[in-house]
Design a protein around this motif. Structure first.
Motif, short mmCIF file in Angstrom:
data_model
loop_
_atom_site.label_atom_id
_atom_site.label_comp_id
_atom_site.label_asym_id
_atom_site.label_seq_id
_atom_site.Cartn_x
_atom_site.Cartn_y
_atom_site.Cartn_z
N GLN A 157 26.50 34.97 23.76
CA GLN A 157 27.88 35.05 23.30
C GLN A 157 28.88 35.10 24.46
N LEU A 158 28.54 35.82 25.55
CA LEU A 158 29.53 36.11 26.59
C LEU A 158 29.29 35.42 27.92
N LEU A 159 28.07 34.93 28.18
CA LEU A 159 27.77 34.32 29.48
C LEU A 159 27.67 32.81 29.36
N ARG A 160 28.10 32.12 30.41
CA ARG A 160 27.87 30.68 30.47
C ARG A 160 26.39 30.40 30.66
N SER A 161 25.77 31.13 31.59
CA SER A 161 24.33 31.02 31.84
C SER A 161 23.93 32.19 32.73
N TRP A 162 22.62 32.39 32.87
CA TRP A 162 22.13 33.43 33.78
C TRP A 162 20.78 33.01 34.34
N SER A 163 20.44 33.55 35.51
CA SER A 163 19.19 33.24 36.19
C SER A 163 18.63 34.53 36.79
N VAL A 164 17.37 34.46 37.22
CA VAL A 164 16.77 35.62 37.88
C VAL A 164 16.09 35.17 39.17
N ASP A 165 16.17 36.03 40.18
CA ASP A 165 15.41 35.88 41.43
C ASP A 165 14.40 37.00 41.49
N THR A 202 30.34 35.07 33.40
CA THR A 202 30.94 35.15 32.08
C THR A 202 31.71 33.87 31.79
N ARG A 203 32.07 33.70 30.53
CA ARG A 203 32.82 32.50 30.15
C ARG A 203 34.21 32.50 30.78
N ALA A 204 34.66 33.67 31.28
CA ALA A 204 35.93 33.75 31.99
C ALA A 204 35.76 33.51 33.49
N GLY A 205 34.52 33.27 33.93
CA GLY A 205 34.28 32.99 35.35
C GLY A 205 33.99 34.20 36.20
N VAL A 206 33.76 35.36 35.58
CA VAL A 206 33.50 36.59 36.34
C VAL A 206 31.99 36.73 36.59
N MET A 217 38.04 43.02 38.96
CA MET A 217 39.08 42.84 37.95
C MET A 217 39.89 44.13 37.77
N VAL A 218 39.19 45.30 37.82
CA VAL A 218 39.89 46.58 37.69
C VAL A 218 40.83 46.77 38.87
N ALA A 219 40.37 46.38 40.10
CA ALA A 219 41.18 46.55 41.29
C ALA A 219 42.44 45.70 41.24
N MET A 220 42.37 44.57 40.53
CA MET A 220 43.52 43.67 40.47
C MET A 220 44.52 44.06 39.39
N ALA A 221 44.19 45.07 38.59
CA ALA A 221 45.09 45.48 37.51
C ALA A 221 46.43 45.90 38.08
N GLY A 222 47.53 45.40 37.52
CA GLY A 222 48.86 45.77 37.97
C GLY A 222 49.37 44.98 39.14
N ILE A 223 48.57 44.11 39.75
CA ILE A 223 49.00 43.31 40.89
C ILE A 223 49.79 42.11 40.38
N THR A 224 50.87 41.73 41.03
CA THR A 224 51.63 40.55 40.67
C THR A 224 50.84 39.31 41.04
N VAL A 225 50.65 38.43 40.09
CA VAL A 225 49.84 37.24 40.29
C VAL A 225 50.75 36.02 40.29
N LYS A 226 50.57 35.16 41.31
CA LYS A 226 51.29 33.90 41.37
C LYS A 226 50.29 32.78 41.44
N ALA A 227 50.47 31.74 40.66
CA ALA A 227 49.52 30.64 40.65
C ALA A 227 50.27 29.34 40.51
N GLN A 228 49.68 28.26 40.98
CA GLN A 228 50.24 26.93 40.84
C GLN A 228 49.28 26.06 40.06
N THR A 229 49.81 25.29 39.16
CA THR A 229 49.01 24.33 38.40
C THR A 229 49.70 22.98 38.43
#
Length: 631
Positions: free
Chosen positions: A440-448, A491-495, A1-13
């Motif tokens: 609060q912040l995660l959808r779910s988590w697991s351990v191996d 995360t709830r944002a998909g990260v 996410m830090v690496a993508m900071a400032g990059i122009t984003v184009k998306a289609q919906t």
């Protein structure tokens, strides 16, 4: 996410379709009422037909209009609508059985107003039905008479009625596709208003329809303007693993089980419920409380079935104690929302059992009735889950001023029962995993969990901040081992989130030390135990804790109320007990004691009991204290 900071984003919906087209199929469950006897001008049945029912097909082509950003829309179905059925057989005056089956059907036009529940596939609809009769055949049989097939007379050519219903759109096409396909199960109700098929007699039909629709729509793609985004920094999750010094296979436990001083009655009944263990006179004569002491259990917690069995013997325990202590007296106070008289009747049922089965003198038992118990579950102004709360207030409370019946924790509780048992996977054998802010912040988590040979064990998914895994499960057949633990989550944002840790486990194969277990019971939605528990925790529990011991404290609640509130409440209860014990230990000069305090809330996987019975919910309002002495 830090690496993508400032990059122009184009998306289609895609924009959801406004128009939908499709087909549907369903079953009409038709229910007939009224009277029919004149089938046509040439046939009058000798005996009238009244009740009837049958299942007939329904099929339609459909259209829907769903404006963007609106919960309102319209629907239209043009359908073949089968409304035939079979009437309940009758007997003609000649003592001849007679049957009638109708095969009426319609072409139906059904416009409806559609109301969509936002952010879900659920929708409701309602509207008129205009039906044009296309079939009015019937089949009539009568014993000793030829079968008659014909057409019903005086049939309305057109019917105007109504319907209400609900459905659920399940999208089956890819989110990026412009061709949208949904499968939609639905159900509707067609009351008899306007559905009198004939202009004579009083025959009417009510229909319940259940079916499924296949819908197609054309979405459009949009290309948003190029935007520059700077993502917010992601939370730095902290992952910790707590392991036992040695993993015991099992532990012998001496448990002090508090006895709830209440007998709960079923709604509308004044008899003692069958789940309480009732003895015959001969069985009661040889019953002794000590018989319950050595029951064994080898399940994970070793509590539910064993403790509930002891509690369900509460009347027999009380009878044995009254018989052993002839000077003891008790008061039975029945509480009922129907009034003090009904509450007194409940108390009388308990009194009669003690008199009849245990030969307790009636003069030693006083009964009383109330609208509510002294400490009710239902609180003034409460509006949620009142039914469950009120079942806890229909009960008989047992009180006494006789010291032979008192517990160490006050005069309104019965003396506890001592139970010796063996626990498999005791609390101090658990590997405890913590990931902060997971709920609060995660959808779910697991351990191996990976051993030094590369064997991987997977656990999860979890949704809370904490999870427990039995150490023996990780060790398997090994006596010890080094393990790499990798936590992965989203995360709830998909990260994606990934954290690592390592542990070393050793199985404790030698004869285990004997542990002690105590329980503290709480009233509904209270985090502070009754004041008299302070004396019990200080003089009894803390006195049992030796230097070097580990004290494991688990807080629990029942399943009434909000999950987050119950989790907070259980933590408050557990910390309340820990702080009381810490003060007592410091005063006694014991400082080398380790506490592991956890609140589980209403979590069913860790709850001591189920929540099906009212007494199980009362016992789940608890803090459990396990004392593990140092070897």
């Amino acid at each position: 996410m830090v690496a993508m900071a400032g990059i122009t984003v184009k998306a289609q919906t895609t924009i959801a379709p406004t128009w939908w087209f499709g087909v549907s199929g369903a079953a009409n469950f038709n229910f007939y009422d009224g009277t029919t006897q004149r089938l046509n001008n040439s046939l009058i049945a000798p005996t009238a037909f009244h009740k009837g029912h049958d299942i007939r097909p329904y099929g339609s082509i459909l259209m829907e209009y769903r404006p963007a950003r609106s919960v309102l829309g319209v629907m239209l179905n043009v359908a073949y609508d089968g409304r035939g059925g079979k009437f309940k057989d009758v007997v003609a005056p000649c003592n001849c059985p007679a049957t009638l089956e109708t095969n009426t059907s319609y072409i139906a036009v059904e416009p409806s107003l559609r109301l969509t529940v936002p952010s879900t596939g659920l929708y409701f609809f309602a509207g008129p039905r205009v039906a044009f009769n296309v079939s009015k055949d019937f089949e009539y049989t009568q014993l000793k008479q030829p079968n008659t097939n014909g057409q019903l007379s005086a049939m309305h050519k057109t019917l105007i009625s109504g319907q209400v219903g609900a459905g659920y759109d399940i999208m089956v096409s890819p989110a990026s596709s412009t061709t949208k396909v949904s499968i939609s199960p639905f159900v509707s109700f067609h009351p008899y208003f306007g559905q009198e098929p004939r202009s004579i007699e009083s025959w009417s039909v009510t229909t319940v329809r259940a079916g499924i629709a296949l819908k197609f729509g054309k979405a459009s793609k949009i290309t948003p303007k190029a935007i520059t985004t700077t993502p917010a920094p992601m939370h730095d999750f902290v992952f910790t693993v707590t392991t036992p010094t040695g993993v015991p296979l099992k532990r012998q436990v001496s448990e002090t089980l508090p006895l709830r001083n209440s007998v709960f009655f079923d709604e509308g009944a004044s008899q003692i419920p069958a789940r309480y263990i009732m003895l015959s006179t001969d069985q009661a004569s040889i019953f002794r409380e000590q018989q319950l002491q050595n029951e064994q259990s080898d399940n994970m917690a070793g509590r539910s079935a064993r403790q509930l069995n002891v509690y369900h013997n509460i009347l027999n325990i009380l009878g044995d104690r009254l018989r052993t202590n002839p000077g003891a007296v008790i008061v039975l106070t029945g509480a009922s929302a129907k009034g003090p008289a009904d509450g007194k009747e409940l108390a009388q049922a308990v009194k009669q059992y003690l008199i009849t089965q245990f030969a307790v003198d009636a003069s030693r038992i006083t009964i009383a009735g109330r609208n509510k118990p002294l400490i009710p579950s239902e609180q003034p102004g409460g509006t949620k889950e009142l039914l469950l709360l009120r079942t806890g207030d229909r009960r008989v409370d047992i009180t006494s001023t006789s010291p032979e019946l008192l517990t160490e924790v006050g005069g309104d509780m019965m003396k506890p029962v001592q139970i010796n048992a063996t626990q498999a996977n005791p609390p101090d054998s658990q590997v405890i995993l913590n990931i902060d802010s997971a709920k609060q912040l995660l959808r779910s988590w697991s351990v191996d969990v990976t051993d030094d040979k590369g064997t991987v064990q997977h656990f999860g998914p979890f949704i809370d901040d904490q999870a427990n895994i039995p150490g023996n499960t990780i060790l398997g057949g090994n006596s010890s081992g080094d393990y790499k633990i990798v936590m992965t989550g989203e995360t709830r944002a998909g990260v994606p989130v990934r954290k690592e840790s390592a542990v070393h486990l050793i199985r404790q194969d030698e004869t285990p030390t004997k542990g002690l277990r105590y329980s503290i019971l709480y009233d509904f939605d209270r985090s502070n135990a009754i004041v008299s528990y302070d004396k019990f925790l200080t003089n009894v529990v803390s006195a049992s804790i030796t230097d070097g011991s580990t004290v494991i404290i688990h807080g629990h609640t029942d399943n009434i109320g909000e999950e987050d509130h119950n989790l907070k409440l259980s933590k408050e209860r557990a910390l309340d007990v820990q702080h009381t014990l810490e003060r007592a230990l410091i005063k006694a000069g014991k400082t080398n004691v380790k506490f592991e305090t956890i609140g589980f809330g209403e979590d069913a996987g860790n709850a001591p009991f189920e929540n099906n019975l009212v007494e199980e919910r009362f016992y789940n309002r608890t803090v459990i204290i396990d004392i593990i002495p140092v070897k």
